[in-house]
Motif scaffolding. Sequence first.
Motif, PDB file in Angstrom:
ATOM      1  N   GLY A 267      48.825  14.492 -12.325  1.00 32.50           N
ATOM      2  CA  GLY A 267      48.860  13.434 -11.320  1.00 32.50           C
ATOM      3  C   GLY A 267      48.097  12.194 -11.749  1.00 32.50           C
ATOM      4  O   GLY A 267      48.600  11.066 -11.632  1.00 32.50           O
ATOM      5  N   ASN A 268      46.895  12.392 -12.286  1.00 28.53           N
ATOM      6  CA  ASN A 268      46.072  11.248 -12.660  1.00 28.53           C
ATOM      7  C   ASN A 268      46.550  10.574 -13.942  1.00 28.53           C
ATOM      8  O   ASN A 268      46.523   9.344 -14.057  1.00 28.53           O
ATOM      9  N   LEU A 269      46.997  11.371 -14.916  1.00 29.52           N
ATOM     10  CA  LEU A 269      47.516  10.775 -16.146  1.00 29.52           C
ATOM     11  C   LEU A 269      48.829  10.049 -15.889  1.00 29.52           C
ATOM     12  O   LEU A 269      49.098   8.992 -16.485  1.00 29.52           O
ATOM     13  N   LEU A 270      49.656  10.593 -14.994  1.00 30.88           N
ATOM     14  CA  LEU A 270      50.895   9.909 -14.625  1.00 30.88           C
ATOM     15  C   LEU A 270      50.587   8.574 -13.957  1.00 30.88           C
ATOM     16  O   LEU A 270      51.258   7.563 -14.219  1.00 30.88           O
ATOM     17  N   MET A 271      49.566   8.568 -13.092  1.00 32.93           N
ATOM     18  CA  MET A 271      49.162   7.320 -12.443  1.00 32.93           C
ATOM     19  C   MET A 271      48.721   6.291 -13.482  1.00 32.93           C
ATOM     20  O   MET A 271      49.086   5.110 -13.404  1.00 32.93           O
ATOM     21  N   LEU A 272      47.957   6.722 -14.481  1.00 35.46           N
ATOM     22  CA  LEU A 272      47.516   5.815 -15.542  1.00 35.46           C
ATOM     23  C   LEU A 272      48.705   5.236 -16.302  1.00 35.46           C
ATOM     24  O   LEU A 272      48.749   4.032 -16.586  1.00 35.46           O
ATOM     25  N   LEU A 273      49.682   6.085 -16.633  1.00 35.00           N
ATOM     26  CA  LEU A 273      50.844   5.630 -17.386  1.00 35.00           C
ATOM     27  C   LEU A 273      51.695   4.657 -16.579  1.00 35.00           C
ATOM     28  O   LEU A 273      52.171   3.640 -17.107  1.00 35.00           O
ATOM     29  N   VAL A 274      51.892   4.951 -15.303  1.00 36.37           N
ATOM     30  CA  VAL A 274      52.726   4.098 -14.447  1.00 36.37           C
ATOM     31  C   VAL A 274      52.081   2.725 -14.288  1.00 36.37           C
ATOM     32  O   VAL A 274      52.754   1.691 -14.399  1.00 36.37           O
ATOM     33  N   VAL A 275      50.767   2.709 -14.029  1.00 34.54           N
ATOM     34  CA  VAL A 275      50.073   1.429 -13.848  1.00 34.54           C
ATOM     35  C   VAL A 275      50.112   0.612 -15.126  1.00 34.54           C
ATOM     36  O   VAL A 275      50.295  -0.613 -15.106  1.00 34.54           O
ATOM     37  N   ARG A 276      49.959   1.277 -16.259  1.00 34.85           N
ATOM     38  CA  ARG A 276      49.964   0.560 -17.533  1.00 34.85           C
ATOM     39  C   ARG A 276      51.363   0.034 -17.880  1.00 34.85           C
ATOM     40  O   ARG A 276      51.505  -1.058 -18.442  1.00 34.85           O
ATOM     41  N   ALA A 277      52.399   0.803 -17.542  1.00 40.90           N
ATOM     42  CA  ALA A 277      53.767   0.442 -17.947  1.00 40.90           C
ATOM     43  C   ALA A 277      54.394  -0.613 -17.054  1.00 40.90           C
ATOM     44  O   ALA A 277      55.214  -1.411 -17.515  1.00 40.90           O
ATOM     45  N   ASP A 278      54.050  -0.624 -15.776  1.00 38.02           N
ATOM     46  CA  ASP A 278      54.692  -1.533 -14.818  1.00 38.02           C
ATOM     47  C   ASP A 278      53.826  -2.777 -14.620  1.00 38.02           C
ATOM     48  O   ASP A 278      52.740  -2.700 -14.041  1.00 38.02           O
TER      49      ASP A 278
END
Length: 289
Positions: A41-52
């Motif tokens: 959950g937290n790593l996905l949040m990091l990736l989404v924020v960085r990518a978008d």
Amino acid sequence: MDLGNHSVILEFILLGMSADPHVQALLFVLFLGIYIMTLMGNLLMLLVVRADSHLHTPMYFFLSHLSFLDVCLSSATVPRLLANLLSQRKTISVGSCLAQVFFLCESGGTEACLVSVMAYDRYVAICHPLLYGQMMSNQLCKGLVWGSWGLGFLDAFINILLAMNLDFCGDDSIPHYSCELPSLFPLSCSDVSTNLIILFCSSILHGIGTCFLIVYSYILIVSTILSISSSSGRSKAFSTCSSHLIVVLLFFGSAILRYLMPISGSPLELIFSVQYSVVTPLINPSSIA
């Protein structure tokens, strides 16, 4: 200090949550599942924020740091807990124990500061929406985040520096699944009065101080929301804050009680520790986003 006939302890025994092998197996599956979901959950949040690029806003900037902190906070305790649930020899060296204390204090203290910063961000967004871009400048956001990291490090460094000077002798059993400062003090044959005073003061200033800032921010937020004439507008504003506030209060309530309550070996100490160091990192991404 003269230790007399006491032998100096080089490692501790973590008694964990249960001595029953069947219960240990169930706990292993439970905490392994929680840990995997926390990481995902937290790593996905990091990736989404960085990518978008659309999420490159102050709120998501703070949220990405919070997600990273949740990974650190959970990783400071859960891997050792899982290893002990599978092991017959549940020992940890004094050095490793103090290292765990440091990382737990650093990540937990930084998270307390960062969550108060996020409460201020929401206050500005709801109470001063037209000035939001001006008040929450890029420079201010970075300063608030690195200030949170700095305060968390300072708090952990002072407490661990004092703990490193303690001598441990006699009983080597910790009635807990991880090393936390309150659990170490009863095992020391040194004078821990200074350690207790510093821990108490840092808990008051770092924990209750940041909690006060959060509550004060939300009092202003609620006051502003109640002044909104549209019922749909009030509902939308409340929905963005209620889940965040509940998780924040659970985190602060359990952490403050854990570090300020008298040491008794009570099961409540385990419950409070699980709440702030295991459960909160799991539910933070979905509740604060």
